[in-house]
Every structure is written in structure tokens, then in C-alpha cells.
Design a protein around this motif. Structure first.
Motif, mmCIF file in Angstrom:
data_model
loop_
_atom_site.group_PDB
_atom_site.id
_atom_site.type_symbol
_atom_site.label_atom_id
_atom_site.label_comp_id
_atom_site.label_asym_id
_atom_site.label_seq_id
_atom_site.Cartn_x
_atom_site.Cartn_y
_atom_site.Cartn_z
ATOM 1 N N ARG A 248 8.742 16.577 1.585
ATOM 2 C CA ARG A 248 9.885 15.691 1.325
ATOM 3 C C ARG A 248 10.998 16.436 0.598
ATOM 4 N NH1 ARG A 248 7.107 10.847 -1.731
ATOM 5 N NH2 ARG A 248 5.309 10.603 -0.383
ATOM 6 N N GLU B 65 1.408 9.242 -6.319
ATOM 7 C CA GLU B 65 1.674 10.663 -6.155
ATOM 8 C C GLU B 65 2.791 11.131 -7.075
ATOM 9 O OE1 GLU B 65 3.520 13.282 -2.695
ATOM 10 O OE2 GLU B 65 2.214 11.692 -1.970
ATOM 11 N N SER C 160 14.171 4.722 0.824
ATOM 12 C CA SER C 160 14.474 5.607 1.957
ATOM 13 C C SER C 160 13.197 6.118 2.628
ATOM 14 C CB SER C 160 15.358 6.776 1.524
ATOM 15 O OG SER C 160 14.671 7.589 0.617
ATOM 16 N N LEU C 161 12.077 6.064 1.930
ATOM 17 C CA LEU C 161 10.812 6.511 2.533
ATOM 18 C C LEU C 161 10.090 5.398 3.278
ATOM 19 C CD1 LEU C 161 9.353 8.607 -0.429
ATOM 20 C CD2 LEU C 161 10.147 9.495 1.753
ATOM 21 N N THR C 162 10.435 4.156 2.941
ATOM 22 C CA THR C 162 9.679 3.043 3.519
ATOM 23 C C THR C 162 10.498 2.189 4.478
ATOM 24 O OG1 THR C 162 10.290 1.661 1.647
ATOM 25 C CG2 THR C 162 8.180 2.816 1.493
ATOM 26 N N GLY C 163 11.809 2.365 4.452
ATOM 27 C CA GLY C 163 12.666 1.531 5.291
ATOM 28 C C GLY C 163 12.922 0.162 4.679
ATOM 29 N N SER D 142 12.877 25.393 6.715
ATOM 30 C CA SER D 142 12.656 25.311 8.143
ATOM 31 C C SER D 142 12.355 23.897 8.614
ATOM 32 C CB SER D 142 11.501 26.224 8.557
ATOM 33 O OG SER D 142 11.337 26.125 9.960
ATOM 34 N N ARG E 166 0.834 -1.199 0.000
ATOM 35 C CA ARG E 166 0.000 0.000 0.000
ATOM 36 C C ARG E 166 0.876 1.260 0.000
ATOM 37 N NH1 ARG E 166 -5.139 1.233 2.264
ATOM 38 N NH2 ARG E 166 -5.271 3.461 2.548
ATOM 39 N N ASN E 167 1.930 1.209 0.819
ATOM 40 C CA ASN E 167 2.856 2.332 0.921
ATOM 41 C C ASN E 167 3.489 2.646 -0.437
ATOM 42 O OD1 ASN E 167 4.102 4.225 2.489
ATOM 43 N ND2 ASN E 167 5.045 2.773 3.875
ATOM 44 N N ALA F 206 8.587 30.350 10.081
ATOM 45 C CA ALA F 206 9.752 29.471 9.939
ATOM 46 C C ALA F 206 10.107 28.784 11.257
ATOM 47 C CB ALA F 206 10.951 30.263 9.440
ATOM 48 N N GLU G 278 14.741 5.958 -3.783
ATOM 49 C CA GLU G 278 14.045 6.951 -2.963
ATOM 50 C C GLU G 278 12.873 6.315 -2.216
ATOM 51 O OE1 GLU G 278 12.583 11.430 -3.835
ATOM 52 O OE2 GLU G 278 13.970 10.508 -5.238
ATOM 53 N N GLU H 170 0.880 4.119 -2.909
ATOM 54 C CA GLU H 170 0.535 5.518 -2.605
ATOM 55 C C GLU H 170 1.643 6.468 -3.053
ATOM 56 O OE1 GLU H 170 -2.436 5.255 1.260
ATOM 57 O OE2 GLU H 170 -0.455 6.114 1.508
ATOM 58 N N ILE H 171 2.882 6.054 -2.805
ATOM 59 C CA ILE H 171 4.023 6.902 -3.181
ATOM 60 C C ILE H 171 4.088 7.050 -4.704
ATOM 61 C CG2 ILE H 171 6.555 7.022 -3.199
ATOM 62 C CD1 ILE H 171 6.437 5.659 -0.385
ATOM 63 N N GLU I 250 4.705 22.239 14.013
ATOM 64 C CA GLU I 250 3.295 22.112 13.608
ATOM 65 C C GLU I 250 3.209 21.405 12.264
ATOM 66 O OE1 GLU I 250 0.910 25.538 12.565
ATOM 67 O OE2 GLU I 250 2.670 26.651 11.902
ATOM 68 N N LYS J 274 11.423 8.170 8.101
ATOM 69 C CA LYS J 274 12.461 7.261 7.600
ATOM 70 C C LYS J 274 13.453 8.028 6.729
ATOM 71 C CE LYS J 274 9.657 3.197 8.150
ATOM 72 N NZ LYS J 274 8.293 2.816 7.869
ATOM 73 N N LEU J 275 12.933 8.939 5.920
ATOM 74 C CA LEU J 275 13.781 9.732 5.025
ATOM 75 C C LEU J 275 14.787 10.564 5.828
ATOM 76 C CD1 LEU J 275 14.150 10.723 2.027
ATOM 77 C CD2 LEU J 275 12.556 12.552 2.583
ATOM 78 N N VAL K 25 9.730 24.138 12.821
ATOM 79 C CA VAL K 25 8.338 24.392 13.154
ATOM 80 C C VAL K 25 7.674 23.165 13.773
ATOM 81 C CG1 VAL K 25 6.181 25.369 12.287
ATOM 82 C CG2 VAL K 25 8.292 25.730 11.041
ATOM 83 N N ARG L 186 3.606 29.338 6.455
ATOM 84 C CA ARG L 186 3.808 29.096 7.884
ATOM 85 C C ARG L 186 4.977 29.924 8.390
ATOM 86 N NH1 ARG L 186 4.714 23.150 9.599
ATOM 87 N NH2 ARG L 186 6.290 23.211 7.992
ATOM 88 N N ARG M 226 6.823 8.136 6.422
ATOM 89 C CA ARG M 226 7.779 8.113 5.294
ATOM 90 C C ARG M 226 8.857 9.183 5.506
ATOM 91 N NH1 ARG M 226 2.652 8.353 1.617
ATOM 92 N NH2 ARG M 226 1.990 6.213 1.859
ATOM 93 N N ALA N 214 15.541 33.782 11.548
ATOM 94 C CA ALA N 214 14.914 33.170 10.368
ATOM 95 C C ALA N 214 14.027 34.175 9.647
ATOM 96 C CB ALA N 214 14.109 31.947 10.772
ATOM 97 N N GLN O 12 -0.486 28.538 -1.046
ATOM 98 C CA GLN O 12 -0.657 28.062 0.324
ATOM 99 C C GLN O 12 -0.366 29.201 1.306
ATOM 100 O OE1 GLN O 12 -1.376 24.902 1.544
ATOM 101 N NE2 GLN O 12 -1.857 24.236 -0.528
#
Lengths: 163, 391
Positions: B374, A14, A25-28, B38, A6-7, A160, A22, A10-11, B43, B304-305, B41, A158, B301, B30, A155
Motif C-alpha cells: 500500500r 494491522e 479509500s481502501l474499502t470503498g 514498480s 471485518r475489513n 521491477a 485512508e 483487519e485494517i 506477480e 480500491k486505493l 510486475v 522481486r 483494498r 528499471a 525479503q
């Protein structure tokens, strides 16, 4: 389905270009394990194809899309399959779906102009023996395609560092 | 002629005991830099799931803009109670054992003020969230810090807690999964701590705000351990699991006597949590599971990365099993945490937080929040690698 499969799916859904290193490294998982899983998923046809979503409008290609709803006459023994096969062979037809409700089948057609799409529907689709009627809806703008929002506003930024 | 006022003369003694947060310096640095990546954060980098935002909009459109009960909307308290019963098999009565607060920060402040008499000691397990010690000082209590060590993967033992207990000790504060280390504790370890808590007749304040972000094993709820329900003040919130930091939505659960005392302070200060945010929280609990699972899978994920990446560039990083922080050691570089973080920001535009801000045993470590994309994590690791190579 196990968690690892599933992992990976999904990756890949996307980002089809992501390499096994890669994903590892995201799934171990090890690179070899990832490659083997992907090979199995491809053979089992769970992964059907790797494709790219392109914003053709932004690229300057003004394709015209239309959704055409069809009422059809069923063929004995073959049911909807026969008409679906006739429809999906046209390269202009991008998708074919069987529907419940007022119409039986919905197809998405792509062309270079509204005129071209209109003629294609009138000459190739409406004239098929099984087709009783068509209703054509031209697509004026696509906001979301295959789960991807095409005109997403920026977006909210946020901070920093958390206050 | 009237004499000039010296405002600092009026600041209370307890306020003067509290130093400013060490994070502030990095916040200011920053803000002045561009092209900053960053990892500073705490959040989620997700926007609150749409169905939760939509529920809030709908609520406002229908004129739900009033005060609520001091305890919070009954509907929300019932959902919180159901959620704990379902996940941890521990029941809290929505009538008088649950208090809805504006953030876990408020819940923490209320919990401490509700139980501390001047001079009472509260044991804080560090590295920990920066507000614990100041909150105790504000309440007139005495913080007693004990350090979870890097060589033990930042877990604390019952013996270490017991060694810090005196006849003035009122409670212990723990936070697992932990900010800043990402460490978790398993059931056996917590059982041993529970024995110590009972033996010395003190309380536990358990900050479980990262509970849902547990990647390996199951989270153990401290109050679900035998005999712990009435000795524990459970603090939890919606910020991390549901990406709702700006909603300031949280809750405390404890025995009625404790919750009632906390409610009294809340009643005369905050009065009640904002109704719109409470409506969002109800929606989150009712229909948010799928989104939580999706976010947790993605954080896993990234975990792990980043852990793999940090180890690859030579920064020894233990495997954090919860929250969204990696806590690598930078001792091999010979720099202090502060020097490392400050130079990394100045030379490579990567924001991290020095580990010692969270307590002495965090010295020589760095907090790297992986609630970032990522691409940003990969770029940050590249830049940290370049920085380390150039030392």
C-alpha cells in the motif's frame, strides 16, 4: 460479522494509526460510514484499545520478561476468577491466562532485571494464599510478538518488471 | 579455409516473425534506476504461504526427487478435479482429462500446438497477455486479433468474435479476469459467446489463471456452460492465487483426445513437471483456502486505493473487477502510452507498462499492477500525480 466490519477490523489490527480517510479509500466506504462503524466497534468493546508494538531491546531498554506457570487452589464459588483478579492488578504482570494441562494459570511478568523479576515472583506471587507452586521461565529472546515477526530476515527482492 | 558462419541465416522463418516483447525495454531501464517503485510486475508481492513451502521441504527431505507420470502426480490431478467440481460443478477425469504443466505458458503452448495445422486461424481477444500471438506463430498458425474496447470496459461481445470467424478459424483465446485490464465477463455474456462457438464448430481456449482473484460477482468457468465442456481447453495455474510464480505450476483440462495430444508434446519436451512443485500444489489445493482469501481481501483494498487514486489525479480508470491490474486511460495527457510510461520512469522512477504492448486497443492506456505494498501504491500515485501536473 459483515464484510465491511471485518475489513475495518483487519485494517486496524494491522495499523492502529490509520485514519478513517485512508480506510475509506481502501474499502470503498465513505469517511462518515467508516467513522460511524469505528465508533460503534469502540462502544461495543470489540475494539478494546489501540496499542503499539515496540522492540524495547532495539530501543536500548533491556527489560526482562518471564513466563510463570502457577498451580493454584480454587476458591469456593469464585473459581479461578478470584486469583486472576489478584494477579492482574500487579503492574508487573503483563498478561494472565487460564490454562489446561499441568498448570492452571500462566502469567507474563516484566521487570528491569532477572533479580527484580525473581524477587517479585518469590515475594508477591508465590506467597499468595491460593498459589501452590510456581515455575518461572525467563524469556531469552522474542522472535514474534502479537503476530509480528521481530527479527524477520530481508525479503527476497522481486524484479521491477516481469520478464 | 572454411567460410565464416552467419548464425542468423539458420533462425527459422517463424521465429523471425516474432518481435521481442515490448516489456523488455522497461525491464532494462528499471534495472539501471534506483529508488524505483514498480507497478510493472505481474506477480503477487507475497512469498508463497509457509505451509506450501514447508510441504516442499518435507518432500525433499524424504527423498521425493524422481520423475512423475507425464500427466503429473495422480494425487494432484485428483485434487484439481475435486477443486473444479466443487467450485464450478464441472467434472474432469483425473486419468485422462487433466495435464499438469510447468506454468500456464507451457499449457498454452501445448494447447495451441495440439490443435493448430499450418494456416489455421486462432482468434485472440486483446488487450491480452503478450504470449498468445507468438505462441500461435510458433505453431505455424495465424493469429487474428480482435480488440476489446475501453468504452466497453474491455469486455468482448459475441458479435465481435463472430465477425472475426472465417472457415479457417480453429479456436478463440480469452482471458478473464484479464491481464492487463482487470476486466471480467459475466455469465450471460459468456453464454452468448458459447452459442457462437457451437454454431461455427470451433474451440475455446480459456486462460483462467486469474480466476481466484475476482472481487465482484462470481467467476464463470467457460467449460461449465452447457455443451462447452468438450469444446474448451481450460488453462489454470497456481502462480497468482497462491503466490507461487517461481514454482511454475499449472494445468490444462480438456477432452481426452486433446489432453492426450498435449501430453505427447509435453512427454517429448518437458517430460513432466518438477515433483517438488507438484507436492507444493497439492498442499495449496488442500489447505490453501484461508491464505487465498486473506490475499484476495488485501488485493481488493489495494484495488480500491489505486483506482480511487488514479481517478483523483485525473487519469480516468474504469473499475476492474478481477486480477491485480488497473488500466487507466492516459489519453487526456496527449502522450502515447509508450511516451507516458518511459517519461514516468525517467522522471519519477515509477515503472508501469504501456497498454499497447498488449494489443492495439490498449493504446492510450497504462497497465498498473497493484500487487505492491500500500505504501508503494500511495507513493506511486503521488509521483504519477506530480508527473501529470507537470505536463
Amino acid at each position: 460479522m459483515d464484510e465491511q466490519t471485518r475489513n475495518i477490523l483487519e485494517i486496524l489490527e494491522e495499523d492502529a494509526r490509520i485514519v478513517p480517510e485512508e480506510i475509506a479509500s481502501l474499502t470503498g466506504m465513505t469517511v462518515e460510514e467508516v467513522s460511524q462503524k469505528i465508533e460503534y466497534l469502540e462502544k461495543a468493546k470489540i475494539i478494546r484499545k489501540y496499542k503499539t508494538i515496540i522492540d524495547w531491546e532495539l530501543a536500548g531498554e533491556n527489560y526482562v520478561y518471564a513466563i510463570i506457570e502457577l498451580k493454584v487452589q480454587l476458591e469456593r464459588k469464585l473459581g479461578y476468577q478470584a486469583i486472576a483478579e489478584r494477579l492482574y492488578k500487579f503492574p508487573e504482570v503483563r498478561s494472565v491466562r487460564l490454562l489446561s494441562g499441568e498448570h492452571d494459570i500462566s502469567i507474563t511478568v516484566r521487570g528491569n532485571s532477572m533479580k527484580q523479576v525473581a524477587f517479585f515472583v518469590a515475594e508477591k506471587i508465590a506467597t499468595l494464599d491460593q498459589v501452590q507452586s510456581t515455575a518461572t521461565h525467563f524469556v531469552l529472546k522474542t522472535y514474534k510478538e502479537n503476530g509480528l515477526i521481530l527479527d524477520e530476515p530481508d525479503q527476497v527482492k522481486r524484479l521491477a518488471v516481469s520478464p | 579455409m572454411r567460410t565464416q558462419c552467419n548464425p542468423s541465416r539458420f533462425v527459422s522463418n517463424s521465429m523471425q516473425k516474432v518481435p521481442p516483447s515490448g516489456i523488455r525495454k522497461f525491464f532494462d531501464m528499471a534495472s539501471d534506476s534506483e529508488d524505483v517503485i514498480s507497478l510493472g510486475v505481474g506477480e503477487p508481492d507475497y512469498v508463497t504461504p509457509w505451509h506450501i513451502r514447508e510441504a516442499c521441504i518435507h518432500s525433499i527431505e524424504h527423498g521425493e526427487t524422481s520423475y512423475t507420470s507425464n500427466y503429473g502426480l495422480m494425487e494432484l490431478r485428483e485434487e484439481i478435479s475435486r477443486s473444479y467440481t466443487k467450485r464450478h460443478n464441472v467434472y474432469y477425469d483425473p486419468n485422462d482429462e487433466i495435464l499438469v504443466t510447468t506454468g500456464v505458458s507451457e499449457a498454452l503452448d501445448l494447447a495451441i500446438r495440439a490443435i493448430v495445422n499450418p494456416g489455421d486461424e486462432i482468434i485472440v481477444v486483446q488487450p491480452s497477455y503478450v504470449a498468445y500471438v507468438p505462441s500461435i506463430i510458433f505453431a505455424g498458425g495465424v493469429p487474428v486479433t480482435i480488440g476489446a474496447k475501453g468504452e466497453n470496459d474491455f469486455r468482448i461481445t459475441a458479435e465481435e468474435i463472430e465477425a472475426a470467424i472465417t472457415n479457417k478459424t480453429k479456436a478463440v483465446i480469452i482471458n478473464y479476469p484479464n491481464n492487463p485490464t482487470g476486466a471480467t465477463m459475466d455469465r450471460d455474456e459468456l453464454e452468448a459467446i458459447a452459442d457462437v462457438i457451437v454454431e461455427h464448430d470451433i474451440m475455446m481456449i480459456s486462460d483462467d489463471v486469474y480466476e481466484r482473484l475476482t472481487y465482484e460477482g462470481n467467476h464463470t468457468c467457460f467449460s461449465a456452460l452447457e455443451g462447452m465442456r468438450d469444446r474448451t481447453i481450460m488453462l489454470n495455474g497456481f502462480s497468482k492465487a497462491y503466490a507461487m510464480t517461481g514454482f511454475r505450476m499449472a494445468y490444462a483440462m480438456a477432452a481426452p483426445e486433446i489432453i492426450n495430444s498435449m501430453m505427447l508434446i509435453h512427454q517429448y519436451s518437458m517430460l513432466c513437471a518438477p515433483i517438488t512443485a507438484q507436492v507444493g500444489a497439492i498442499e495449496a489445493l488442500r489447505n490453501g483456502e484461508e491464505e487465498v482469501s486473506k490475499m484476495v481481501r488485501e488485493y481488493d483494498r489495494r484495488r480500491k486505493l489505486i483506482v480511487g487514486g488514479l481517478n483523483d489525479i485525473g487519469l480516468d480508470c474504469f473499475n476492474p473487477k478481477g486480477a491485480f491490474y488497473a488500466f487507466p486511460s492516459i489519453k487526456s495527457t496527449g502522450l502515447t502510452s509508450d511516451e507516458f510510461a518511459e517519461r514516468l520512469l525517467q522522471e519519477q522512477n515509477v515503472v508501469t507498462i504501456p497498454g499497447d504492448i498488449f494489443g492495439d486497443t490498449g493504446a492510450g492506456f497504462l497497465r498498473c499492477a497493484y500487487a505492491a505494498s500500500r505504501e508503494d501504491i500511495k507513493e506511486a500515485i503521488d509521483r504519477i500525480g506530480t508527473f501529470v501536473d507537470g505536463l
